[in-house]
Scaffold this motif. Sequence first.
Motif, PDB file in Angstrom:
ATOM      1  N   GLU A 180       0.802  -0.945  -0.016  1.00  0.00           N
ATOM      2  CA  GLU A 180       0.094   0.112   0.054  1.00  0.00           C
ATOM      3  C   GLU A 180       0.893   1.315  -0.120  1.00  0.00           C
TER       4      GLU A 180
ATOM      5  N   ASN B  15       2.615   1.504  -4.231  1.00  0.00           N
ATOM      6  CA  ASN B  15       1.146   1.729  -4.390  1.00  0.00           C
ATOM      7  C   ASN B  15       0.728   1.909  -5.936  1.00  0.00           C
TER       8      ASN B  15
ATOM      9  N   LEU C 236      -0.676  -6.117  -8.219  1.00  0.00           N
ATOM     10  CA  LEU C 236      -0.514  -6.893  -7.302  1.00  0.00           C
ATOM     11  C   LEU C 236       0.542  -7.926  -7.635  1.00  0.00           C
TER      12      LEU C 236
ATOM     13  N   ILE D 156       4.438   7.548  -0.670  1.00  0.00           N
ATOM     14  CA  ILE D 156       3.866   7.759   0.639  1.00  0.00           C
ATOM     15  C   ILE D 156       4.435   6.839   1.585  1.00  0.00           C
TER      16      ILE D 156
ATOM     17  N   ARG E 167     -12.498  -3.496  -0.500  1.00  0.00           N
ATOM     18  CA  ARG E 167     -11.587  -2.176  -0.243  1.00  0.00           C
ATOM     19  C   ARG E 167     -12.507  -1.080  -0.246  1.00  0.00           C
TER      20      ARG E 167
ATOM     21  N   ALA F 196      -9.159  -3.141   3.507  1.00  0.00           N
ATOM     22  CA  ALA F 196      -7.981  -2.280   2.893  1.00  0.00           C
ATOM     23  C   ALA F 196      -8.552  -0.986   2.448  1.00  0.00           C
ATOM     24  N   LYS F 197      -7.716   0.015   2.066  1.00  0.00           N
ATOM     25  CA  LYS F 197      -8.355   1.404   1.859  1.00  0.00           C
ATOM     26  C   LYS F 197      -7.395   2.193   0.890  1.00  0.00           C
TER      27      LYS F 197
ATOM     28  N   LEU G 266      -3.122   3.218   7.320  1.00  0.00           N
ATOM     29  CA  LEU G 266      -2.518   2.926   6.204  1.00  0.00           C
ATOM     30  C   LEU G 266      -3.457   2.757   5.084  1.00  0.00           C
ATOM     31  N   PHE G 267      -2.877   3.588   3.818  1.00  0.00           N
ATOM     32  CA  PHE G 267      -3.995   3.409   2.589  1.00  0.00           C
ATOM     33  C   PHE G 267      -3.037   3.787   1.481  1.00  0.00           C
ATOM     34  N   ARG G 268      -3.574   3.348   0.532  1.00  0.00           N
ATOM     35  CA  ARG G 268      -2.764   3.571  -0.681  1.00  0.00           C
ATOM     36  C   ARG G 268      -3.185   4.918  -1.469  1.00  0.00           C
ATOM     37  N   LEU G 269      -2.289   5.555  -1.650  1.00  0.00           N
ATOM     38  CA  LEU G 269      -2.499   6.965  -2.516  1.00  0.00           C
ATOM     39  C   LEU G 269      -2.382   6.550  -3.882  1.00  0.00           C
ATOM     40  N   ILE G 270      -3.481   7.103  -4.723  1.00  0.00           N
ATOM     41  CA  ILE G 270      -3.306   7.356  -6.253  1.00  0.00           C
ATOM     42  C   ILE G 270      -3.669   8.842  -6.360  1.00  0.00           C
TER      43      ILE G 270
ATOM     44  N   ARG H  23      -7.904  -2.083  -7.223  1.00  0.00           N
ATOM     45  CA  ARG H  23      -7.592  -3.274  -7.497  1.00  0.00           C
ATOM     46  C   ARG H  23      -6.637  -3.926  -6.207  1.00  0.00           C
ATOM     47  N   ASP H  24      -6.578  -5.192  -6.109  1.00  0.00           N
ATOM     48  CA  ASP H  24      -5.981  -5.671  -5.046  1.00  0.00           C
ATOM     49  C   ASP H  24      -4.468  -5.410  -4.614  1.00  0.00           C
TER      50      ASP H  24
END
Lengths: 241, 241, 241
Positions: A141, A145, A149, A193, B93, B183-184, B211-215, B240-241
């Motif tokens: 993550e 990111n 996967l 991040i 998610r 998941a976030k 904890l998160f994924r930044l796009i 996506r995973d």
Amino acid sequence: MAMYVLVHGAWHTGKELEPVAECIKSAGHRAFTPTVKGNRPADPRNVGLAEAIQSIIDYLVRYDLEDLVLVGHSYGGMIITAVADRVPDRIRRLVYWNAFVPNDGESISDMLPLQYIELFESIAHERGDDSVVLPFSIWREAFINDADLETARRAFGALNPQPMKTLRDKISLKTNPMQMSVAKSFVNCTEDISLPHHYPWHPRLSQKLGLFRLIQVPGSHELCFSNPMRLAQAIMEAGRD
Amino acid sequence: MAMYVLVHGAWHTGKELEPVAECIKSAGHRAFTPTVKGNRPADPRNVGLAEAIQSIIDYLVRYDLEDLVLVGHSYGGMIITAVADRVPDRIRRLVYWNAFVPNDGESISDMLPLQYIELFESIAHERGDDSVVLPFSIWREAFINDADLETARRAFGALNPQPMKTLRDKISLKTNPMQMSVAKSFVNCTEDISLPHHYPWHPRLSQKLGLFRLIQVPGSHELCFSNPMRLAQAIMEAGRD
Amino acid sequence: MAMYVLVHGAWHTGKELEPVAECIKSAGHRAFTPTVKGNRPADPRNVGLAEAIQSIIDYLVRYDLEDLVLVGHSYGGMIITAVADRVPDRIRRLVYWNAFVPNDGESISDMLPLQYIELFESIAHERGDDSVVLPFSIWREAFINDADLETARRAFGALNPQPMKTLRDKISLKTNPMQMSVAKSFVNCTEDISLPHHYPWHPRLSQKLGLFRLIQVPGSHELCFSNPMRLAQAIMEAGRD
């Protein structure tokens, strides 16, 4: 024609930067991807920062590499800073790519947020050999990111345990980066991040360079896996005169 | 193949997100665009946050949607947070797209700058039905700054009055987002100036996720109108995973 | 069809913006690139801000230009603010492109970090004619960081000494930008590091505009040299209704 030496970050070896080096070579330059001592799978886990730095100086001396664009990723920022301090005449420009920028007496731990220090120390204690690996969920993550996967998993599989001593040891510098007369650049991946948002690579660490050239590029901390060609392009824009 | 449910923001309905859903479907996924209660033109203007949330839970139950990537835009962040709190087993998610991230007991008003609260309350008072519409000049310059005038006008024509109660009501959560194990991800449109620059969506609200994924993606708060395909791509990288 | 007037920054003349104007014209608009008094090579070095502003008002009057999108770069932000204050009826929209946004009584020096003021005053003193030039290393690394060395050198060769009085003089405005009713936009080049990172153009100065449209574009402070077409595109997105 320029000469690039790419110094990887924690958990990595030079091998993971070979696709980046290939792109740089295909643009007509030379490029090298040494592995820092302590990061090879067979290395002892008690390697410290001074030994790690020395291994790259030895590499430059052994191959007599000069007039270098010396690039450091993440932990590699510690290495390239010390190399520029010790053998300044070999360096044409330093390029920090989402990298630590230390002043004399600082360790990586001094530049990390408390939650990472606690996490890493607890993992190292659990492993029992004073080395640290990243949990996959954080890797997926917060480090990579921008990849799918499959890429995230393949890249995770290439990582090695990092000796904690290299992250704890304080660096010894005669000259801090701001006072170094060598040219300096900072490549900032704008979706990196891996450090928390209130505690970022740029400008928190980059501004310790004094006058430097900023190059920004979309991507995560691990753009070497998700888009090596885009990273190579950014490094070359950072590394040119 | 993943399953996306897109929850729109204030003033919008699901219909405005259909072009985004079409792009997601053309990549091989399923995608749904429900309308939150209170946002349909014929809905009463005194709908509150709890009813709004319940309408989306009802929708998921009615169509028996599971293993969802649940996406919320702006006000939709309130909805998806509460849905994940109430029916966590249906969610794979959460994706916040320039969205509010509430903790238990917070309202949207608690996360808005004072000037917006005053403006909205004054408009709602003037309209007399406790609903709010955006002035066109603010919409044009600060919400859809990346579109041409024709797109801005057409999109403005699709907006509906928003019940103020949905913005004033405090949310009730058993678990705050940071502690949720789901998941976030957070999609940040980099030219979103619908909130003031010292009071932004990211990282001010995104960091409440833990904890998160930044796009990140270039665009305004209303990228759904100015470039639905680019937005869909960002949502899929976030989802996506 | 819109009418653009592009007002250059310090050290520049209108000539350097001609490639940008050509791109704007090729999209079907009209575009003008006047040179501010004090910036022509033959101008006296004691020109002040009031004279500089008057020279652009005279230009608009002489050619009877109305319904203008008035664009200011850097120092040009002082000029367009004062022009909008003095002849508001000629202006359709103000576009600040990495530009100073002054309130009544402010000078550029008031908006510069101390290190630049000290550097500029020391250079002006050394030159003996109260004008300032940029050192090449600062130009190369912090002003035109996105260009190759040849472009950086060629552009540097086109620069003229800037009268320090234009940077020191305080502006006189009846109305501050935030209260001006004219439409306003800010173009932010995202790799502009000509001001320090803790003291940036946007949002530090842009937010003095009140409601404004933000357009962001990759590039340095000197995108006019490194990519005039990309800059023209951003200016047109900022300048349209």
